[in-house]
Motif scaffolding. Structure first.
Motif, short mmCIF file in Angstrom:
data_model
loop_
_atom_site.label_atom_id
_atom_site.label_comp_id
_atom_site.label_asym_id
_atom_site.label_seq_id
_atom_site.Cartn_x
_atom_site.Cartn_y
_atom_site.Cartn_z
N ASP A 188 39.74 40.99 30.92
CA ASP A 188 40.16 40.47 32.23
C ASP A 188 41.22 41.37 32.87
OD1 ASP A 188 38.46 38.31 32.05
OD2 ASP A 188 39.97 37.01 31.14
N ILE A 189 42.12 41.88 32.05
CA ILE A 189 43.16 42.78 32.58
C ILE A 189 42.52 44.02 33.20
CG2 ILE A 189 44.97 44.41 31.85
CD1 ILE A 189 46.07 41.61 32.12
N LEU A 190 41.58 44.63 32.48
CA LEU A 190 40.95 45.85 33.00
C LEU A 190 40.13 45.56 34.25
CD1 LEU A 190 40.01 47.49 29.61
CD2 LEU A 190 41.83 48.20 31.18
N ASP A 191 39.52 44.37 34.32
CA ASP A 191 38.79 43.98 35.53
C ASP A 191 39.73 43.81 36.72
OD1 ASP A 191 36.28 44.02 34.40
OD2 ASP A 191 36.22 41.86 34.03
N SER A 192 40.97 43.45 36.47
CA SER A 192 41.90 43.16 37.57
C SER A 192 42.71 44.37 38.03
CB SER A 192 42.85 42.03 37.16
OG SER A 192 43.74 42.47 36.17
N VAL A 193 42.57 45.50 37.37
CA VAL A 193 43.33 46.69 37.78
C VAL A 193 42.89 47.11 39.17
CG1 VAL A 193 43.77 49.15 37.34
CG2 VAL A 193 43.69 47.53 35.42
N SER A 194 43.86 47.24 40.05
CA SER A 194 43.58 47.76 41.39
C SER A 194 44.41 49.03 41.57
CB SER A 194 43.91 46.72 42.46
OG SER A 194 45.28 46.41 42.44
N TRP A 195 44.01 49.81 42.51
CA TRP A 195 44.69 51.08 42.76
C TRP A 195 45.29 51.04 44.15
CZ3 TRP A 195 44.86 55.01 39.05
CH2 TRP A 195 44.13 54.73 37.89
N GLU A 196 46.60 51.19 44.21
CA GLU A 196 47.31 51.20 45.49
C GLU A 196 47.96 52.57 45.67
OE1 GLU A 196 49.98 47.85 45.44
OE2 GLU A 196 48.34 46.45 45.09
N ASP A 197 47.54 53.27 46.69
CA ASP A 197 48.03 54.63 46.95
C ASP A 197 47.87 55.52 45.71
OD1 ASP A 197 48.81 53.95 49.56
OD2 ASP A 197 50.74 53.19 48.84
N GLY A 198 46.74 55.37 45.01
CA GLY A 198 46.45 56.20 43.85
C GLY A 198 47.17 55.82 42.57
N THR A 199 47.85 54.66 42.58
CA THR A 199 48.58 54.19 41.41
C THR A 199 47.98 52.87 40.93
OG1 THR A 199 50.60 55.24 42.24
CG2 THR A 199 50.86 53.55 40.54
N PRO A 200 47.72 52.74 39.60
CA PRO A 200 47.13 51.49 39.10
C PRO A 200 48.15 50.36 39.11
CG PRO A 200 47.67 52.95 37.28
CD PRO A 200 47.94 53.72 38.54
N PHE A 201 47.62 49.15 39.31
CA PHE A 201 48.46 47.96 39.37
C PHE A 201 47.66 46.75 38.90
CE2 PHE A 201 49.99 44.19 41.63
CZ PHE A 201 51.31 44.19 41.22
N VAL A 202 48.29 45.90 38.10
CA VAL A 202 47.66 44.65 37.65
C VAL A 202 48.43 43.50 38.29
CG1 VAL A 202 47.14 43.20 35.66
CG2 VAL A 202 46.94 45.69 35.47
N PRO A 203 47.76 42.63 39.05
CA PRO A 203 48.46 41.49 39.66
C PRO A 203 49.15 40.62 38.61
CG PRO A 203 46.21 41.68 40.49
CD PRO A 203 46.34 42.64 39.36
N LYS A 204 50.33 40.12 38.93
CA LYS A 204 51.09 39.31 37.96
C LYS A 204 50.31 38.11 37.48
CE LYS A 204 55.78 40.64 38.93
NZ LYS A 204 57.15 40.20 39.10
N ARG A 205 49.46 37.53 38.33
CA ARG A 205 48.68 36.36 37.92
C ARG A 205 47.72 36.68 36.78
NH1 ARG A 205 44.20 38.01 40.12
NH2 ARG A 205 44.08 38.78 42.25
N ALA A 206 47.38 37.94 36.61
CA ALA A 206 46.46 38.36 35.55
C ALA A 206 47.17 38.64 34.24
CB ALA A 206 45.68 39.59 35.98
N VAL A 207 48.49 38.81 34.30
CA VAL A 207 49.27 39.14 33.10
C VAL A 207 49.64 37.86 32.37
CG1 VAL A 207 51.39 40.20 32.23
CG2 VAL A 207 50.18 41.22 34.18
N HIS A 208 49.32 37.79 31.08
CA HIS A 208 49.64 36.60 30.28
C HIS A 208 50.60 36.95 29.18
CE1 HIS A 208 46.31 34.54 32.22
NE2 HIS A 208 45.58 35.60 31.98
#
Length: 168
Positions: free
Chosen positions: A148-168
């Motif tokens: 789920d974490i890897l599915d939620s990785v998004s890239w903002e300005d070329g930098t990876p980010f995981v939304p806090k709601r996805a972090v357990h």
């Protein structure tokens, strides 16, 4: 030899052997999610277990890269109330690391934190839940969460980010 409460006869050496065996049993199958397993060593001692991961088989779907590495280490410091561990997904090709660290660093984030490193720098660090006192339960839960974490990785300005709601 250290025997830990609520973990009948599970010391670090036994734990690493069980993790290695658990991952190794997934190597021989066709389209196996794990391709190779080995111990991380330091001064002749086992300090962790690493595995090469067939990413599409592990995630059961397409992903931007084909191969990653799962890195797992545990430590049982006698002067601490809880175990330390690192469970992380490492993509050498993209210089990306995503994972959980339960250790003495970053006490402002509690007993456990989630971290994303990209191109040699930490780009995200958030508080994560303390899951369990049994290392094998922690390993199972974290590897399940990893999909789920890897599915939620998004890239903002070329930098990876995981939304806090996805972090357990």
């Amino acid at each position: 030899m250290i025997f830990l409460a609520n973990r009948a006869n599970l010391d670090r050496r036994t734990l690493f052997r069980r993790l290695h065996k658990r991952l190794q049993t997934q190597v021989d199958a066709e389209n196996a999610p794990i391709e190779q397993v080995w111990y991380e060593m330091s001064s002749g001692n086992k300090i962790g277990v690493h595995a090469t991961v067939n990413v599409s088989a592990f995630l059961d779907g397409p992903y931007p890269i084909d191969v990653a590495e799962l890195q797992v280490s545990f430590d049982f410091p006698s002067n601490r109330e809880y175990d330390y561990y690192t469970i992380q997904w490492v993509e050498a090709e993209r210089e990306l690391m995503v994972g959980w660290h339960q250790d003495q660093t970053h006490p402002d984030l509690g007993e456990c934190h989630f971290q994303v490193d990209y191109q040699g720098e930490t780009v995200q660090r958030d508080e994560a839940n303390f899951l369990d006192t049994h290392p094998l339960n922690v390993f199972d839960q974290r590897t399940d969460q990893l999909v789920d974490i890897l599915d939620s990785v998004s890239w903002e300005d070329g930098t990876p980010f995981v939304p806090k709601r996805a972090v357990h």
